[in-house]
Design a protein around this motif. Structure first.
Motif, short mmCIF file in Angstrom:
data_model
loop_
_atom_site.label_atom_id
_atom_site.label_comp_id
_atom_site.label_asym_id
_atom_site.label_seq_id
_atom_site.Cartn_x
_atom_site.Cartn_y
_atom_site.Cartn_z
N PRO A 26 56.27 52.66 38.09
CA PRO A 26 56.16 51.30 38.65
C PRO A 26 55.38 51.23 39.95
CG PRO A 26 58.39 52.17 38.92
CD PRO A 26 57.67 53.12 38.03
N ALA A 27 55.63 52.16 40.87
CA ALA A 27 54.94 52.11 42.17
C ALA A 27 53.44 52.32 41.99
CB ALA A 27 55.52 53.16 43.12
N GLU A 28 53.09 53.26 41.12
CA GLU A 28 51.67 53.52 40.86
C GLU A 28 51.00 52.32 40.21
OE1 GLU A 28 53.85 57.43 40.94
OE2 GLU A 28 54.21 55.42 40.14
N ALA A 29 51.71 51.64 39.31
CA ALA A 29 51.16 50.45 38.67
C ALA A 29 50.89 49.36 39.69
CB ALA A 29 52.12 49.95 37.58
N GLN A 30 51.83 49.16 40.62
CA GLN A 30 51.65 48.14 41.64
C GLN A 30 50.53 48.50 42.61
OE1 GLN A 30 53.78 44.85 42.70
NE2 GLN A 30 52.73 45.10 40.75
N GLN A 31 50.42 49.78 42.95
CA GLN A 31 49.34 50.19 43.85
C GLN A 31 47.98 49.95 43.21
OE1 GLN A 31 49.55 50.90 46.92
NE2 GLN A 31 47.48 51.62 47.35
N ALA A 32 47.88 50.19 41.90
CA ALA A 32 46.62 49.95 41.20
C ALA A 32 46.26 48.47 41.21
CB ALA A 32 46.73 50.47 39.76
N VAL A 33 47.25 47.62 41.00
CA VAL A 33 47.02 46.17 41.05
C VAL A 33 46.58 45.77 42.45
CG1 VAL A 33 48.10 43.89 40.93
CG2 VAL A 33 48.61 45.60 39.17
N PHE A 34 47.26 46.29 43.47
CA PHE A 34 46.95 45.97 44.85
C PHE A 34 45.49 46.30 45.18
CE2 PHE A 34 46.72 47.57 49.29
CZ PHE A 34 47.01 46.40 49.97
N LYS A 35 45.07 47.50 44.85
CA LYS A 35 43.70 47.91 45.16
C LYS A 35 42.68 47.07 44.42
CE LYS A 35 44.51 52.76 46.39
NZ LYS A 35 44.25 54.18 46.04
N GLU A 36 42.96 46.79 43.16
CA GLU A 36 42.01 46.04 42.34
C GLU A 36 41.80 44.62 42.87
OE1 GLU A 36 41.39 44.53 37.71
OE2 GLU A 36 43.13 45.74 38.25
N ILE A 37 42.89 43.91 43.17
CA ILE A 37 42.72 42.51 43.57
C ILE A 37 42.13 42.40 44.98
CG2 ILE A 37 44.48 41.66 41.97
CD1 ILE A 37 46.42 41.41 44.32
N VAL A 38 42.52 43.30 45.90
CA VAL A 38 41.97 43.24 47.25
C VAL A 38 40.48 43.56 47.23
CG1 VAL A 38 41.99 44.34 49.53
CG2 VAL A 38 44.14 43.68 48.44
N ASN A 39 40.09 44.57 46.47
CA ASN A 39 38.67 44.94 46.39
C ASN A 39 37.84 43.83 45.76
OD1 ASN A 39 39.12 47.43 47.57
ND2 ASN A 39 39.28 48.53 45.62
N LYS A 40 38.37 43.21 44.72
CA LYS A 40 37.59 42.19 44.01
C LYS A 40 37.42 40.93 44.85
CE LYS A 40 36.83 40.28 39.45
NZ LYS A 40 37.19 40.32 38.00
N ALA A 41 38.35 40.67 45.76
CA ALA A 41 38.30 39.44 46.54
C ALA A 41 37.66 39.62 47.92
CB ALA A 41 39.71 38.88 46.70
N GLN A 42 37.05 40.76 48.17
CA GLN A 42 36.51 41.04 49.52
C GLN A 42 35.48 40.01 49.97
OE1 GLN A 42 35.00 44.95 50.26
NE2 GLN A 42 36.89 45.98 49.62
N GLN A 43 34.64 39.54 49.05
CA GLN A 43 33.55 38.64 49.42
C GLN A 43 33.91 37.16 49.24
OE1 GLN A 43 31.01 39.86 51.12
NE2 GLN A 43 32.12 41.80 50.84
N THR A 44 35.17 36.86 48.96
CA THR A 44 35.59 35.45 48.93
C THR A 44 35.77 34.96 50.37
OG1 THR A 44 37.94 36.01 48.90
CG2 THR A 44 36.83 35.79 46.76
N LYS A 45 35.86 33.65 50.51
CA LYS A 45 36.08 33.10 51.86
C LYS A 45 37.38 33.65 52.44
CE LYS A 45 36.05 28.80 54.51
NZ LYS A 45 36.79 29.43 55.60
#
Length: 499
Positions: A26-45
């Motif tokens: 579970p912790a690894e799954a959540q960490q993967a989600v965390f990294k993915e969404i933060v990285n993908k949204a870097q260039q949003t306002k």
């Protein structure tokens, strides 16, 4: 057994095996989600405003992104509504889910092309988990009804907008569309009572096998069917064997609903919201709902007693403990960031992570410092009904009555009974006793003669319906708040009860 029922079994087994990877890590799954969404949204306002490019850890995220509710993020939501791109998530949302907030008025929650699968796959997997556990899939060969909002969508800022249940209607898999009721034309009817009459006309002669919806509105459907036919639901729909529900605690409605059916049917509880599909019941014998940890949503949990403090603790999934009330906070691939959805949850298991919805963080009574929460009043009602087994509820809510006279204030329970207690005074005393046992602050106020024991106001039949109609919230996905810290709802119900 039909083709759909037959093919669902290997699909259910496949989904079960696939889900084990994140259930077991579970912790690894959540960490993967965390990294993915933060990285993908870097260039949003939002990402630029909050230095997403510098965020590497959850601690960094906590420092950069405060917890906010809809009002706190309204500047960004308003830009999205105006059609601006790359505000909270890359591009424009696929949809805006329109929902009536209890504190924010109408809310417009973005659903992105990345997040729509969370809603659709979550609902699908809830049914497949039932098939996998029980082996019962025959319901897929009959007619399925989803009591929902209108699928008619408007445009706001060039984005298709409507109720979540209406949006979801556009994504029902093709193999289920031939089974689905009511018809699209009927589903588009806005007036709930007109729509309900048409739903009955379309379903009364059909082989209904699955019925899904928020319990009080399903009960209205059952009540009209019974009045029209003079038969219990088990005789109208002899092959009805699965009830799927969510949105409210089922316990206050359970007895009346199953009495209406006339026999036991299996049920599957879900935890959906416009902000995401969070959890579902994956075992018939389990109280808790399996939290979906790999579905584009990163969860944070704030101990409920800290929520209104200036610097609350924000825990990740591996830090939570069973039996503690947490305010649920999410960040997701819909573009919601440290967003407080308003619900409180309590874990009943951490291997795997299963929870119950315990209430609303802003729905409580603390007019006298007692801080009574939804979970406590619902549990008090459940325990009292176990002792007074003749009692059946339609709906209830609780509000404070504040008197200017010393020791004359009390909690008023406004209840619409389907079957009233034979001894109303004894029932009220039992409710009060149970609530005192569940909440020590309330008990102290009673013992110290600060409060009188609670009082029940029995409302006339149809009071809640009349009130909800007057507010434009009859039917669909609308829910009555279980608790209020003021008299607005109570006074509206008392007025509706006079009719």
């Amino acid at each position: 057994m039909g083709v759909k029922a037959l093919l669902s079994k290997p699909l259910a087994a496949y989904v079960h095996r696939k889900n084990q990877s994140w259930i077991e890590q579970p912790a690894e799954a959540q960490q993967a989600v965390f990294k993915e969404i933060v990285n993908k949204a870097q260039q949003t306002k939002f990402g630029r405003d909050h230095s997403f490019s510098s965020i590497k850890t959850h601690a960094d995220f906590v420092q950069a992104v405060p917890v906010r509710d809809y009002e706190g993020l309204s500047t960004y939501f308003n830009q999205v509504k105006q059609g601006e791109e790359n505000v909270l998530w890359p591009g424009k949302p696929l949809y805006l889910a329109k929902t009536s907030g209890t504190t924010s008025g109408t809310k417009y929650i973005p659903i992105s092309s990345d997040s729509i699968s969370n809603h659709i796959d979550g609902a699908r997997d809830a049914l497949l988990a039932y098939v996998y556990e029980t082996g019962r899939s025959q319901f897929l060969d009959g007619k399925l009804i989803f009591l929902s909002g209108s699928p008619v969508l408007e445009e706001v800022g060039g984005i298709k907008t409507g109720r979540l249940s209406g949006i979801a209607n556009h994504h029902v898999p093709g193999y289920l569309r031939t089974n689905q009721l009511p018809s699209y034309r009927t589903n588009c009817i806005e007036d709930w009572e007109t729509k309900l009459d048409q739903i009955i006309e379309e379903t009364i002669e059909e082989d209904m096998t699955l019925i899904s919806g928020i319990p009080p509105w399903v009960q209205m459907y059952f009540d009209k069917l019974i009045r029209q036919t003079g038969k219990p639901i088990k005789e109208i729909f002899p092959n009805f064997n699965l009830f799927v529900y969510g949105g409210v605690n089922f316990e206050p409605y359970r007895k009346k609903l199953f009495d209406s059916i006339g026999r036991h049917v299996d049920s599957v509880e879900t935890f959906p919201a416009s902000e995401g599909f969070f959890a579902y019941q994956d075992r018939q014998s389990d109280q808790g709902l399996l939290l979906l940890l790999n579905s584009g949503i990163f969860y944070e949990f704030i101990p409920a007693e800290e929520y209104f403090s200036g610097n609350p603790t924000r825990l990740t999934i591996d830090q939570v403990e069973p039996g503690v009330n947490y305010a649920l906070v999410i960040s997701s691939n819909a573009g919601l960031w440290s967003y407080s959805i308003g619900d409180t949850v309590k874990f009943v298991s951490v291997k795997p992570y299963k929870l119950i919805v315990s209430g609303r963080i802003k729905h409580f009574i603390s007019a006298f410092g007692e801080h009574v929460i939804g979970e406590e009043v619902e549990k008090a009602m459940k325990l009292a009904m176990q002792k007074f087994q003749e009692v059946e509820l339609i709906e209830f809510t609780v509000a404070p009555f504040v008197s200017q006279s010393q020791g004359a204030s009390y909690h008023e329970w406004l209840i619409e009974f389907a079957k009233a207690p034979l001894n109303p005074a004894a029932f009220a005393e039992e409710l009060d006793t149970q609530l005192r046992r569940l909440n020590s602050y309330y008990n102290d106020l009673i013992s110290g003669n600060i409060l009188q024991r609670l009082k029940i106001t029995a409302l006339t039949k149809g009071s809640f319906q009349r009130y909800m109609r007057s507010q434009g919230k009859l039917g669909g996905q609308n829910k009555v708040p279980r608790l209020s810290n003021d008299r607005k709802l109570a006074d509206g119900l008392l007025e509706a009860s006079k009719v």
